[in-house]
Every structure is written in C-alpha cells, then in structure tokens.
Design a protein around this motif. Structure first.
Motif, PDB file in Angstrom:
ATOM      1  N   TRP A  66       8.598  -0.937 -13.919  1.00  0.00           N
ATOM      2  CA  TRP A  66       9.342  -0.985 -13.022  1.00  0.00           C
ATOM      3  C   TRP A  66       9.315  -2.492 -12.393  1.00  0.00           C
ATOM      4  O   TRP A  66       8.101  -3.233 -12.206  1.00  0.00           O
ATOM      5  CB  TRP A  66       9.038  -0.261 -11.721  1.00  0.00           C
ATOM      6  CG  TRP A  66       9.583  -0.524 -10.516  1.00  0.00           C
ATOM      7  CD1 TRP A  66      10.813  -0.216 -10.151  1.00  0.00           C
ATOM      8  CD2 TRP A  66       9.149  -1.115  -9.337  1.00  0.00           C
ATOM      9  NE1 TRP A  66      10.915  -0.541  -8.994  1.00  0.00           N
ATOM     10  CE2 TRP A  66      10.099  -1.050  -8.266  1.00  0.00           C
ATOM     11  CE3 TRP A  66       7.878  -1.629  -8.953  1.00  0.00           C
ATOM     12  CZ2 TRP A  66       9.833  -1.731  -6.915  1.00  0.00           C
ATOM     13  CZ3 TRP A  66       7.577  -2.140  -7.865  1.00  0.00           C
ATOM     14  CH2 TRP A  66       8.300  -1.956  -6.668  1.00  0.00           C
ATOM     15  N   HIS A  67      10.367  -3.181 -12.198  1.00  0.00           N
ATOM     16  CA  HIS A  67      10.755  -4.407 -11.194  1.00  0.00           C
ATOM     17  C   HIS A  67      11.861  -4.001 -10.324  1.00  0.00           C
ATOM     18  O   HIS A  67      12.996  -3.643 -10.551  1.00  0.00           O
ATOM     19  CB  HIS A  67      10.896  -5.679 -12.053  1.00  0.00           C
ATOM     20  CG  HIS A  67      10.909  -6.649 -11.157  1.00  0.00           C
ATOM     21  ND1 HIS A  67      11.166  -7.164  -9.932  1.00  0.00           N
ATOM     22  CD2 HIS A  67       9.767  -7.852 -11.380  1.00  0.00           C
ATOM     23  CE1 HIS A  67      10.850  -8.137  -9.318  1.00  0.00           C
ATOM     24  NE2 HIS A  67       9.936  -8.611 -10.182  1.00  0.00           N
ATOM     25  N   GLY A  68      11.588  -4.097  -9.176  1.00  0.00           N
ATOM     26  CA  GLY A  68      12.464  -3.787  -7.977  1.00  0.00           C
ATOM     27  C   GLY A  68      13.510  -4.797  -7.790  1.00  0.00           C
ATOM     28  O   GLY A  68      14.406  -4.445  -7.024  1.00  0.00           O
ATOM     29  N   TYR A 123      17.545  -0.557  -9.021  1.00  0.00           N
ATOM     30  CA  TYR A 123      16.496  -1.647  -9.474  1.00  0.00           C
ATOM     31  C   TYR A 123      16.707  -2.833 -10.206  1.00  0.00           C
ATOM     32  O   TYR A 123      18.014  -2.792 -10.696  1.00  0.00           O
ATOM     33  CB  TYR A 123      14.923  -1.009  -9.996  1.00  0.00           C
ATOM     34  CG  TYR A 123      14.239   0.045  -8.783  1.00  0.00           C
ATOM     35  CD1 TYR A 123      14.104  -0.472  -7.578  1.00  0.00           C
ATOM     36  CD2 TYR A 123      13.902   1.130  -9.345  1.00  0.00           C
ATOM     37  CE1 TYR A 123      13.681   0.374  -6.710  1.00  0.00           C
ATOM     38  CE2 TYR A 123      13.382   2.042  -8.385  1.00  0.00           C
ATOM     39  CZ  TYR A 123      13.132   1.730  -7.120  1.00  0.00           C
ATOM     40  OH  TYR A 123      12.433   2.456  -6.023  1.00  0.00           O
ATOM     41  N   LEU A 124      15.940  -3.866 -10.519  1.00  0.00           N
ATOM     42  CA  LEU A 124      16.459  -5.115 -11.109  1.00  0.00           C
ATOM     43  C   LEU A 124      17.336  -5.088 -12.319  1.00  0.00           C
ATOM     44  O   LEU A 124      18.323  -5.828 -12.228  1.00  0.00           O
ATOM     45  CB  LEU A 124      15.079  -5.976 -11.108  1.00  0.00           C
ATOM     46  CG  LEU A 124      15.654  -7.509 -11.350  1.00  0.00           C
ATOM     47  CD1 LEU A 124      16.453  -8.279 -10.325  1.00  0.00           C
ATOM     48  CD2 LEU A 124      14.353  -8.269 -11.437  1.00  0.00           C
ATOM     49  N   PRO A 125      16.983  -4.496 -13.345  1.00  0.00           N
ATOM     50  CA  PRO A 125      17.844  -4.398 -14.373  1.00  0.00           C
ATOM     51  C   PRO A 125      19.196  -3.853 -14.081  1.00  0.00           C
ATOM     52  O   PRO A 125      20.167  -4.162 -14.569  1.00  0.00           O
ATOM     53  CB  PRO A 125      17.058  -3.615 -15.445  1.00  0.00           C
ATOM     54  CG  PRO A 125      15.614  -3.694 -15.214  1.00  0.00           C
ATOM     55  CD  PRO A 125      15.676  -3.770 -13.833  1.00  0.00           C
ATOM     56  N   PHE A 126      19.212  -2.858 -13.385  1.00  0.00           N
ATOM     57  CA  PHE A 126      20.279  -2.227 -12.840  1.00  0.00           C
ATOM     58  C   PHE A 126      21.378  -3.363 -11.961  1.00  0.00           C
ATOM     59  O   PHE A 126      22.283  -3.269 -12.089  1.00  0.00           O
ATOM     60  CB  PHE A 126      20.095  -1.040 -11.930  1.00  0.00           C
ATOM     61  CG  PHE A 126      21.352  -0.137 -11.799  1.00  0.00           C
ATOM     62  CD1 PHE A 126      21.890   0.831 -12.682  1.00  0.00           C
ATOM     63  CD2 PHE A 126      21.863  -0.264 -10.679  1.00  0.00           C
ATOM     64  CE1 PHE A 126      23.036   1.419 -12.607  1.00  0.00           C
ATOM     65  CE2 PHE A 126      23.248   0.394 -10.271  1.00  0.00           C
ATOM     66  CZ  PHE A 126      23.638   1.274 -11.405  1.00  0.00           C
ATOM     67  N   GLN A 127      20.573  -4.030 -11.096  1.00  0.00           N
ATOM     68  CA  GLN A 127      21.036  -4.930 -10.267  1.00  0.00           C
ATOM     69  C   GLN A 127      21.940  -5.869 -11.268  1.00  0.00           C
ATOM     70  O   GLN A 127      23.094  -6.560 -10.763  1.00  0.00           O
ATOM     71  CB  GLN A 127      20.208  -5.743  -9.399  1.00  0.00           C
ATOM     72  CG  GLN A 127      19.588  -4.995  -8.484  1.00  0.00           C
ATOM     73  CD  GLN A 127      18.251  -5.354  -7.561  1.00  0.00           C
ATOM     74  OE1 GLN A 127      18.083  -6.432  -7.586  1.00  0.00           O
ATOM     75  NE2 GLN A 127      17.672  -4.234  -6.955  1.00  0.00           N
TER      76      GLN A 127
END
Ligand code: ADP
Ligand code: SF4
Length: 678
Positions: free
Chosen positions: A106-108, A175-179
């Motif tokens: 995970w990266h937020g 989260y980041l990849p989704f952003q």
C-alpha cells in the motif's frame, strides 16, 4: 454431517498465477487496528482464519515505504528486514493449514498524512490531504514515480522473503495508484496524465514490474475500485472502471474488485444488503480469464455457490464474514451451516481501526483476543469444577455467558424475566435497518439448544429469595440497563429543569412499552450512537414532525467510527428531520424546550410536544446489589448490568465471565502484552 453437495463448488481449487488456492473462500485484506505494532496479535488472528478453512488469508494495508504512513491508524509495514520477520509470523501460521498468505502492499498518497514519519506527503498532482490537516501533499515528479515503483518492487521482494504467496498492487479505496487513475485527482500533463491510458500507466508499470520481480513464484493481484458511486465525478463501472479492466485484463494473476471508498465498500447492514456490490463488479469476469474476487458481506453459502455458478465471481471475498466467524468455511465443509455465526453488518469491527484500537466484533467475542488471552473461537477449556452456574438475564451478555459456560460443560441455569430470550436485541432490531442484529440472539439460542447441560427458564423474574433457593455456586447477573429520563448524558451532568412538566419518552417507553409520540417531536441525542438517529428515522417515516437536537456537531456522531455517520445524516435530511447541532438541552416546559449553544450558552426556544430523551442509561442492578448485600457466593455482574455499553461489550463480557469461571487470572494484568521490550 455431510457437506451439502450444492456447496461442493466452493471447495474447488482455484489457480492464481503460479499458486493455487485450495478453495474459493478468500479473506480479502481488512484493517485490524493492530498493524505493525502488534505482530503476534495479528498473526494469531489470521492463523485462526486459515485453521477455519479460508483458502487465502490476506494482511491489512501494508505500507511499502515510510512516505506512506497512516498514523495514528494501525497499518502494517514492509519497510525493512525486521518487518519481514514480523510478517513471517503470519505467513507461517497461515501455511500451517494449507492456506495461501497474501499481502496488500500500500501507498496512500494524499491519504497518508505521515504524522509518524514526518516524510513529505505525496500525491499525483499536488492537493490537500484527504483528512483535514494543516499540510498538503506535494505533486510527484518523474523521479518520485520511479521511486514509488522501486518501493513497490522492493516491498514485493521482502514479501517473498516473509513467505507470502500473493502480493497486491493496490488501486482501491482512493489510494495513490488510484489517484493516478482518477481524473478528479490527476491533472498531470505528462505521460502519466490526460488520457485514461496515460492515467493507468503507473498501475500497468507497477503490475509489470512486480510480476517481473516476484511473479515466478508469487501471484500478483490487483485491487481495483471499479466504481466510486459518485457518478461522473468519479470512476464508474460502466465507464472508466470498465475500461481499466479491459486495458489490463490479463496482466494481473487475480482481480480483486470492489467499490470505493472505504465507507461505501464496507457499508453497514443499515445501508446495504448482502451482495450489494454485485451490480458494480459483475462485469469484470466477462473481460478477463483471470480469477475474480469480490465482496458483499456474504454469509450464505447457497448465495456464495450461486455466485460462482452464475459466473459472477471465482472466489468469494470476505472481510466481515471472516471476522464474525473465522470458521465459516469449515462449517460449510462439514455440513454445519446452521452453526455459522453470521456477521450482522454493525461495523463495530471498523470502529477499532477508526479509534486507533485493535479490532473487536459484536458477534465474535474472541476476535482480537486469540493471542493475548489465548481465546479460540471454537475451542474452550473444559469446566474447572462441577459448579452450578446461574445466569440471570437472557440479553446478549447472559446468552453468551450461558452458551460459553455450557460449552465448557458446566451445569447452567439461565433465567429470563420476560417470555423471550434476546433482551435489548428484541427491541433494537425493530429499528429501521437493524433487523440483522437478531443474529446475535439467534445464533446463541441455536447453540444453547444443542447443550443438554443448560436449562432455560423464561417468564422467570428472579428475586433474591429465588436466587438463594437455586443454590448456585456462581451467580451471574446480566440484568441489563434502563434509559434515564432525567436528561443526564455526556453534555448534561445535573439533569434538566422542567422535565416534570414535559411529555418525556425514553427509548424504553417506546421500544418496551410501545409508547408513541404526539405532536411536534424533539429527540435529544446526548448518547451519540445509533439509537436517537434510528428513532428519528422511524418517527419521520411514520409521519411525525421531528427535530433532532444534539450537543455534537453531527447526528449520531459516534457512528463516524462505524463509517455510518455520513449515511445516517443524509437519510435524516432526506426524511425531513430538522437537525439542530451544537446545542444542549437547557430546560423543558409544557410545550417548549430551551436549547443552549454549547459555545456561547445563548438559548433558543423550540416547540416540543413530545421530548424523546436518548442520553445515557442506568444499570438495572437492584438484584445484584441485594445479593451482594446478603453475601451471595460466586456473585458477579456483567454486560449492561455492570456498565451500560454497546452489544459488543455485553457479548464480550458474557464470554469473558464464562471463560474465567474457576480460572486463575491476575485481575491487575489479565492478558499478555504484545510489545517491544528493552
Ligand atoms: P445485556 O446487554 O447486558 O445482555 P439486556 O438488557 O439486553 O442486557 O438484557 C437483560 C435481560 O435481563 C432482559 O431480557 C431482562 O428481561 C432480564 N432481567 C432483568 N432483571 C431480571 C431478573 N431479576 N430476573 C430474570 N431476568 C431479568
Ligand atoms: Fe460483522 Fe459487526 Fe462483527 Fe463487523 S463487528 S464482523 S460488522 S458482526
């Protein structure tokens, strides 16, 4: 008992890239409020899920780098070799039972305030943090995205060393990849922004590079939110959600699909039915040959088997159903379906993480206690003596206490004053959206009926003389609590003037005695959990004019912890309930109440024909006090009789009392502590 052949399909193995799940029961990643701080606690909890038959058991969100720090919420980490050793505790436990262990890397991004690490928060294009904080998340440049990819790969390699079989690229829950994917967040003009293909570039690279690094032996899963349930403002299942699946269809070894964000994904039963995500995620299987897992608070094995048969899912994802019953798959496998302890969808489990505390579950009192108290959800120490145990009160505390003491083999007498078991559940489950709460009662009644050593007496209001006559060795008072009618609650300590002149109702008057409000209804909520909001909803639906007053800023404010607050307030507004926040009840008259501003003390008047007080409760402990005064041996009080709380507290207290009968427990340090020691 033999397994129902209808359910055979759930026990077929599923190939996921280079590994194979032994069945279709898939515990999706879920928070535990334990994270990196309690490695033994979390490992023991996950291990028991593997023992209970889950074919795949995942971690919660696991940070790949110190720039992804969600403190004070508990997340796990794979930052270094010490983390590898801690995570290995979990993978070893899971492997003992032939299950696969997965890790949700995970990266937020702008969801990571980095309060602990003080690293600069990162985001796709530079934006405010998701949580209000006086710092923003800076835009990532090219070297940052290279770093992010490297962190993912390095963490995946550590995951491999920790013994995981499956590793995630996590593009869910905003989260980041989704952003990067989201046109709302991504305003870049380079090759990572603009077209959907560009916005999906990072995700594609992360998948390719993770596969390249560890894909020879580990399955690489993607977790994708295919719909944000916000129409054109977000990604939708019939728009870009679908296009991303089309674009990356065969790249991951497994698709784990859901809706976003967390509030939507883990909606409580009050706001969603079993299977509520299927309309959004069902399309995925038509676009990929890779296995697909989805969630929807599935507790019915018939329904699970139907999903597979219809081609909606390959693996049945579960977070809450696996929390409420870690042994759900084993019970299906052994034809013991009626013994499944079904999740009630109350979201108390979510409140643990949201409060920065380890998980607890209303249905499963052993959740989170596996390591520190050594509690197993299915196995319990045999009785320590031939003692006779008398449990007085058949609410959640008394039911669980009688059930667990009966399971230990004690001779148990359960006496209940009314004509039905269930206590508060019989009342609270009649409120809008709370019908599933009856499962707390029904599961326990079902198990009690299997126990020949437990005798149940209904319509038996016990007094001190009755108790003495029964000559029990342990007397456990689980007699509940009553709502107060003097206005004392969190904000009001001394009661409210003028209540004697007003038409006052408490939840007991309404739910036990069937009282109905008349005229203008004011509900005063100084309790802040579900009760006042649910009553307001009920009265509004019945056509009453309802004003909801609270000293808090939000309606049913504690339900922020169960991820329900937003939905409750929206529902009350839609139902025409007038919400008056930040005001406490100062005084009542015959047809008005006076409401004081909690900041200035200035008062306003509000017309009021019926005042419903939802403030606090008083233990119903007269019997306990009388028994204590007469020196009754083996006496204790549990649940609301000891201290009013939520159902989760009552069930836990009942279970604990039964576990601790004839046990030697140090009252000053009753459990093991999971911590770093010098
Ligand atoms: P808890 O949440 O602690 O289990 P509840 O209020 O749900 O508490 O349940 C308490 C139960 O105890 C109620 O069903 C009530 O009828 C019963 N009860 C209260 N006093 C007595 C008594 N003296 N004898 C038998 N049952 C009692
Ligand atoms: Fe289900 Fe409630 Fe337990 Fe969560 S706390 S798993 S929602 S019963």
């Amino acid at each position: 008992m033999a397994r129902d052949s209808n359910h055979d399909i759930l026990f077929e193995p599923v190939k996921i890239g280079p590994v194979t799940a032994k069945n279709r029961f898939y515990q999706v990643p879920h928070c535990t409020g334990m994270g990196y701080g309690l490695p033994n606690t979390v490992a023991a909890m996950r291990r028991i899920k593997a023992e209970g038959g889950w074919g795949v058991v995942n971690t919660e969100y696991c940070s790949i780098h110190p720039s992804a720090d969600d403190a004070p919420y508990a997340f796990c980490t794979l930052w270094d070799e010490d983390d590898v050793a801690c995570q290995a505790l979990m993978t070893e436990g899971v492997h003992e039972f032939g299950a696969l262990a997965g890790v949700e890397l995970w990266h937020g991004g702008s969801h990571s305030p980095n309060r602990l690490t003080r690293m600069t928060p990162l985001s796709v294009s530079g934006e405010s943090l998701h949580l209000t904080a006086p710092i923003q998340a800076r835009a990532m440049d090219k070297s940052d995205s290279r770093d992010l990819r490297r962190w993912q790969v390095d963490a995946a390699k550590r995951a491999k060393r920790a013994g995981f079989d499956l590793v995630y690229v996590y593009a869910g829950h905003a989260y980041l990849p989704f952003q990067f994917l989201s046109h709302r967040h991504n305003q870049r003009s380079d090759e990572y922004g603009g077209s959907l293909e560009n916005r999906a570039r990072l995700l594609r690279e992360m998948l390719e590079e993770t596969k390249e690094a560890v894909g020879d032996t580990m399955a690489v899963a993607i977790r994708l939110a295919v719909d944000e349930l916000m129409g054109d403002h977000g990604i939708t299942a019939d728009g870009e959600g679908r296009e991303v699946v089309e674009m990356l269809a065969e790249l991951p070894d497994l698709w784990d699909v859901n809706v976003s964000d967390v509030d939507q994904d883990s909606k409580s039963a009050r706001f969603s039915d079993e299977g509520f995500q299927e309309p959004y995620t069902a399309f995925v299987k038509s676009l990929t040959s890779k296995p697909v897992v989805g969630v929807g608070r599935y507790t019915s094995p018939d329904r699970m088997a139907g999903l597979v048969r219809r081609g909606a899912l390959d693996l049945i994802g579960a977070a809450r159903p696996s929390i409420a019953d870690q042994f759900l798959p084993r019970k299906v496998e052994e034809g013991r379906v009626q013994e499944i302890r079904e999740c009630i969808g109350c979201n108390i489990c979510r409140s643990g993480n949201n409060e920065g505390a380890p998980i607890r579950c209303t249905q499963n009192p052993t959740m989170g206690e596996e390591w520190r108290r050594g509690w197993h959800p299915e196995v319990i120490t045999a009785r320590g003596s031939d003692a006779h145990v008398l449990v007085i009160g058949g609410g959640p505390a008394g039911l669980e206490c009688a059930r667990a003491a009966g399971q230990r083999g004690y001779r148990v007498t359960l006496a209940e004053a009314s004509t039905a078991l269930g206590g508060r559940i019989n009342r609270e489950a009649t409120l809008p959206g709370l019908a599933t709460w009856t499962r707390v009662r029904d599961w326990r009644i079902g198990r009690l009926h299997d126990l020949a050593n437990v005798e149940i007496y209904l319509d038996s209001l016990l007094g001190p003389d009755d108790v003495a006559e029964l000559e029990a060795d342990h007397v456990i008072c689980a007699t509940g609590a009553n709502w107060r009618r003097d206005g004392v609650g969190t904000a009001t300590h001394f009661g409210v003037a003028g209540l004697g002149d007003a038409h006052v109702l408490t939840p007991d008057d309404i739910l036990i005695d069937g009282a109905e409000p008349t005229g203008q209804v004011v509900i005063y909520d100084d309790d802040h959990y579900f009760m006042a909001g649910a009553l307001a909803e009920r009265f509004a639906a019945a056509g009453h004019t309802v004003t909801y007053v609270t000293p808090a800023a939000l309606a049913s404010s504690w339900t922020e912890m169960t991820n329900e607050q937003h939905f409750i307030q929206a529902r009350l507004i839609e139902a025409g309930v007038a919400i008056v926040a930040n005001r406490s009840l100062a005084a009542a008259t015959g047809d008005h109440v006076r409401l004081g501003c909690i900041f200035t003390g200035r008062e306003i008047e509000q017309a009021c024909d019926t005042l419903v007080l939802v403030t606090s409760r008083r233990s119903r402990d007269t019997l306990y006090q009388a028994l204590a005064a007469s020196g009754t041996k083996g006496l204790q009080r549990i649940g609301d009789c000891e201290v009013p709380g939520a159902i989760v507290h009552a069930v836990h207290a009942g279970h604990r009392a039964a576990r601790e009968l004839d046990a030697v427990i140090d009252p000053d340090m009753p459990f093991r502590r999971d911590r770093v020691t010098a």
